[in-house]
Design a protein around this motif. Sequence first.
Motif, mmCIF file in Angstrom:
data_model
loop_
_atom_site.group_PDB
_atom_site.id
_atom_site.type_symbol
_atom_site.label_atom_id
_atom_site.label_comp_id
_atom_site.label_asym_id
_atom_site.label_seq_id
_atom_site.Cartn_x
_atom_site.Cartn_y
_atom_site.Cartn_z
ATOM 1 N N GLU A 114 0.809 -1.212 0.000
ATOM 2 C CA GLU A 114 0.000 0.000 0.000
ATOM 3 C C GLU A 114 0.845 1.266 0.000
ATOM 4 O OE1 GLU A 114 -2.562 -0.258 3.379
ATOM 5 O OE2 GLU A 114 -3.592 -2.016 2.639
ATOM 6 N N THR A 115 2.094 1.145 0.439
ATOM 7 C CA THR A 115 2.973 2.307 0.535
ATOM 8 C C THR A 115 4.222 2.083 -0.312
ATOM 9 O OG1 THR A 115 4.109 1.489 2.512
ATOM 10 C CG2 THR A 115 2.130 2.850 2.856
ATOM 11 N N TYR A 116 4.987 3.150 -0.492
ATOM 12 C CA TYR A 116 6.185 3.117 -1.323
ATOM 13 C C TYR A 116 7.135 2.026 -0.831
ATOM 14 C CZ TYR A 116 10.321 4.849 -3.793
ATOM 15 O OH TYR A 116 11.424 4.965 -4.592
ATOM 16 N N GLY A 117 7.596 1.201 -1.750
ATOM 17 C CA GLY A 117 8.386 0.023 -1.412
ATOM 18 C C GLY A 117 9.685 0.303 -0.692
ATOM 19 N N ALA A 118 10.332 1.417 -1.005
ATOM 20 C CA ALA A 118 11.621 1.725 -0.377
ATOM 21 C C ALA A 118 11.464 2.268 1.035
ATOM 22 C CB ALA A 118 12.397 2.720 -1.236
ATOM 23 N N GLY A 119 10.258 2.646 1.418
ATOM 24 C CA GLY A 119 10.028 3.164 2.761
ATOM 25 C C GLY A 119 9.545 4.597 2.750
ATOM 26 N N ARG A 120 9.295 5.093 3.962
ATOM 27 C CA ARG A 120 8.803 6.459 4.145
ATOM 28 C C ARG A 120 9.627 7.154 5.221
ATOM 29 N NH1 ARG A 120 2.752 5.521 5.471
ATOM 30 N NH2 ARG A 120 3.559 3.605 6.355
ATOM 31 N N TYR A 121 9.380 8.449 5.379
ATOM 32 C CA TYR A 121 10.149 9.255 6.314
ATOM 33 C C TYR A 121 9.233 9.989 7.287
ATOM 34 C CZ TYR A 121 13.880 9.338 2.637
ATOM 35 O OH TYR A 121 14.829 9.049 1.682
ATOM 36 N N LEU A 122 9.800 10.259 8.468
ATOM 37 C CA LEU A 122 9.265 11.244 9.404
ATOM 38 C C LEU A 122 10.382 12.242 9.675
ATOM 39 C CD1 LEU A 122 7.471 9.157 12.206
ATOM 40 C CD2 LEU A 122 6.392 10.600 10.472
ATOM 41 N N ASP A 123 10.067 13.522 9.625
ATOM 42 C CA ASP A 123 10.997 14.570 10.022
ATOM 43 C C ASP A 123 10.485 15.139 11.335
ATOM 44 O OD1 ASP A 123 12.527 14.336 7.690
ATOM 45 O OD2 ASP A 123 11.261 15.778 6.620
ATOM 46 N N LEU A 124 11.327 15.133 12.339
ATOM 47 C CA LEU A 124 10.918 15.638 13.650
ATOM 48 C C LEU A 124 11.633 16.949 13.929
ATOM 49 C CD1 LEU A 124 10.988 12.320 15.729
ATOM 50 C CD2 LEU A 124 9.144 13.271 14.335
ATOM 51 N N GLU A 125 10.873 18.026 13.899
ATOM 52 C CA GLU A 125 11.386 19.367 14.172
ATOM 53 C C GLU A 125 11.054 19.702 15.627
ATOM 54 O OE1 GLU A 125 12.974 21.098 11.871
ATOM 55 O OE2 GLU A 125 12.424 20.033 10.042
ATOM 56 N N PRO A 126 12.053 20.142 16.409
ATOM 57 C CA PRO A 126 11.800 20.401 17.836
ATOM 58 C C PRO A 126 10.630 21.349 18.097
ATOM 59 C CG PRO A 126 14.126 20.577 17.365
ATOM 60 C CD PRO A 126 13.433 20.399 16.043
ATOM 61 N N GLU A 127 10.480 22.395 17.271
ATOM 62 C CA GLU A 127 9.418 23.370 17.533
ATOM 63 C C GLU A 127 8.025 22.805 17.295
ATOM 64 O OE1 GLU A 127 11.204 24.239 13.457
ATOM 65 O OE2 GLU A 127 11.974 23.856 15.436
ATOM 66 N N HIS A 128 7.917 21.706 16.547
ATOM 67 C CA HIS A 128 6.612 21.109 16.266
ATOM 68 C C HIS A 128 6.434 19.718 16.866
ATOM 69 C CE1 HIS A 128 5.887 24.356 13.496
ATOM 70 N NE2 HIS A 128 6.980 24.056 12.830
ATOM 71 N N HIS A 129 7.519 19.046 17.155
ATOM 72 C CA HIS A 129 7.439 17.640 17.553
ATOM 73 C C HIS A 129 8.033 17.341 18.925
ATOM 74 C CE1 HIS A 129 7.125 17.503 13.106
ATOM 75 N NE2 HIS A 129 6.179 16.621 13.400
ATOM 76 N N ARG A 130 8.383 18.376 19.683
ATOM 77 C CA ARG A 130 8.891 18.131 21.031
ATOM 78 C C ARG A 130 7.991 18.866 22.012
ATOM 79 N NH1 ARG A 130 15.121 18.229 21.627
ATOM 80 N NH2 ARG A 130 14.840 20.405 21.115
ATOM 81 N N LEU A 138 5.940 11.406 17.671
ATOM 82 C CA LEU A 138 6.081 10.630 16.438
ATOM 83 C C LEU A 138 4.680 10.445 15.904
ATOM 84 C CD1 LEU A 138 8.625 9.528 18.199
ATOM 85 C CD2 LEU A 138 8.601 7.746 16.481
ATOM 86 N N ASP A 139 4.353 11.182 14.880
ATOM 87 C CA ASP A 139 3.021 11.105 14.310
ATOM 88 C C ASP A 139 3.129 10.503 12.916
ATOM 89 O OD1 ASP A 139 0.453 11.372 13.427
ATOM 90 O OD2 ASP A 139 0.208 13.410 14.188
ATOM 91 N N PHE A 140 2.810 9.224 12.815
ATOM 92 C CA PHE A 140 2.926 8.531 11.542
ATOM 93 C C PHE A 140 1.880 8.991 10.533
ATOM 94 C CE2 PHE A 140 5.363 5.915 14.372
ATOM 95 C CZ PHE A 140 6.483 5.629 13.603
ATOM 96 N N ASN A 141 0.910 9.784 10.977
ATOM 97 C CA ASN A 141 -0.018 10.415 10.048
ATOM 98 C C ASN A 141 0.742 11.405 9.155
ATOM 99 O OD1 ASN A 141 -2.781 9.432 10.966
ATOM 100 N ND2 ASN A 141 -1.868 10.131 12.878
ATOM 101 N N GLU A 142 1.928 11.816 9.593
ATOM 102 C CA GLU A 142 2.785 12.729 8.832
ATOM 103 C C GLU A 142 3.820 11.985 7.986
ATOM 104 O OE1 GLU A 142 4.587 15.344 11.669
ATOM 105 O OE2 GLU A 142 2.687 16.283 12.197
ATOM 106 N N ALA A 143 3.818 10.660 8.000
ATOM 107 C CA ALA A 143 4.795 9.889 7.217
ATOM 108 C C ALA A 143 4.619 10.207 5.735
ATOM 109 C CB ALA A 143 4.611 8.393 7.458
#
Length: 180
Positions: A114-130, A138-143
């Motif tokens: 269902e998703t891209y075969g090579a994988g997906r990414y999450l970027d965690l920015e301190p101002e938004h994700h800490r 870690l919000d996989f809805n943002e993957a």
Amino acid sequence: MSWQAQIEHEREQKDRYFGEDPRSPLAEDERASFDGLEYYPVDPEYRFERPLNRYDEPEPVVVGTSTDGEQEYLAWGEFEFTVDGETVTLQAYKSDPDEDRLWVPFRDATSGEETYGAGRYLDLEPEHHRTDDGTWILDFNEAYNPTCAYSDRYECPLPPMDNWLDVPIEAGEKAYDDGH
């Protein structure tokens, strides 16, 4: 704005960028017929607030790329969380020890289906994700898919095997359907 509404808003902005912007990773002829990316519905079950188990001495990790190249990152720490009753761990990386942002690439049981075969990414920015207490969101809805999922013109780092999960992460961006 709720976090769910924020994710929906970001998805709309990305679709607009992909369909209209000349810097879009999509070729011009693809942009003309582009009607949006596919996503899983926003699901709070795939949003985790977890501490980063930071490594005392981050180790360099050489990561392969989609064009058979290599890039080097630092394994900065790991997140542990539970998906469908199974405890899993993902490594967080930095390309520069002085930056605050973390990169969490991953493959899961949906990769290549269902998703891209090579994988997906999450970027965690301190101002938004800490959070104020120092835990990370870690919000996989943002993957999201790397740019190489849309065009062979891009070189993308591939998730190291340490970040290959056996569980499905049914959240975030789905595979792009143009044959990549």
